[in-house]
Design a protein around this motif. Structure first.
Motif, short mmCIF file in Angstrom:
data_model
loop_
_atom_site.label_atom_id
_atom_site.label_comp_id
_atom_site.label_asym_id
_atom_site.label_seq_id
_atom_site.Cartn_x
_atom_site.Cartn_y
_atom_site.Cartn_z
N TYR A 149 0.97 -1.23 -0.38
CA TYR A 149 -0.35 0.34 -0.31
C TYR A 149 1.36 0.96 0.05
O TYR A 149 1.79 1.48 0.01
N GLU B 124 -3.76 3.90 -0.84
CA GLU B 124 -4.13 2.89 -1.38
C GLU B 124 -3.37 2.20 -1.44
O GLU B 124 -2.03 1.63 -1.50
N ALA C 10 -2.81 -2.03 -9.07
CA ALA C 10 -3.87 -0.58 -9.55
C ALA C 10 -3.41 0.26 -10.86
O ALA C 10 -2.14 -0.09 -11.21
N ASP C 11 -4.26 0.36 -11.45
CA ASP C 11 -4.35 0.69 -12.21
C ASP C 11 -3.04 2.23 -12.71
O ASP C 11 -2.33 1.84 -13.65
#
Length: 124
Positions: A36, A45, A60-61
């Motif tokens: 994260y 995130e 994550a994108d």
């Protein structure tokens, strides 16, 4: 139980860093591992996650194609290779561990263990 992150630092935009998260005190090979990040004023995130044996990953994108998560169960360590770094990647990066069946990521579960984090600063 310990998760200890290392490898953070100051890097210029476009540069690379490799983060490590060394685990001890639990059966590392039975846990999915997640990276994260948390930047000031922003929500935490999820960056990348890897299954217990390393065969399944997800990103994550915002980091796809630039970051790679991997693990070495013999060394009880998970890595995050970060390439083409951008200023928006600046954050504290933390790893966590979730007990998880092989081949699954278990991101829905409450993490069992967290590390303290390592600071990554991308700036010229």
């Amino acid at each position: 139980v310990q998760l200890v992150e290392s490898g953070g630092g100051l890097v210029q935009p476009g540069g690379s860093l490799r983060l490590s998260c060394a685990a001890s005190g639990f059966t590392f090979s039975g846990y999915a591992m997640t990276w994260y990040r948390q930047a000031p004023g922003k929500e935490r995130e999820l960056v990348a996650v890897i299954s217990s044996a390393g065969g399944v990953t997800s990103y994550a994108d915002s980091v796809k194609g630039r970051f790679t998560i991997s693990r070495d169960n013999a060394k009880n360590t998970v890595y995050l290779q970060m390439n083409s770094l951008k200023s928006e990647d600046t954050a504290v990066y933390l790893c966590n561990a979730r007990s998880c069946s092989p081949g699954r990521l278990c991101v829905w579960k409450t993490p069992d263990y967290w590390g303290q984090g390592t600071q990554v600063t991308v700036s010229s």
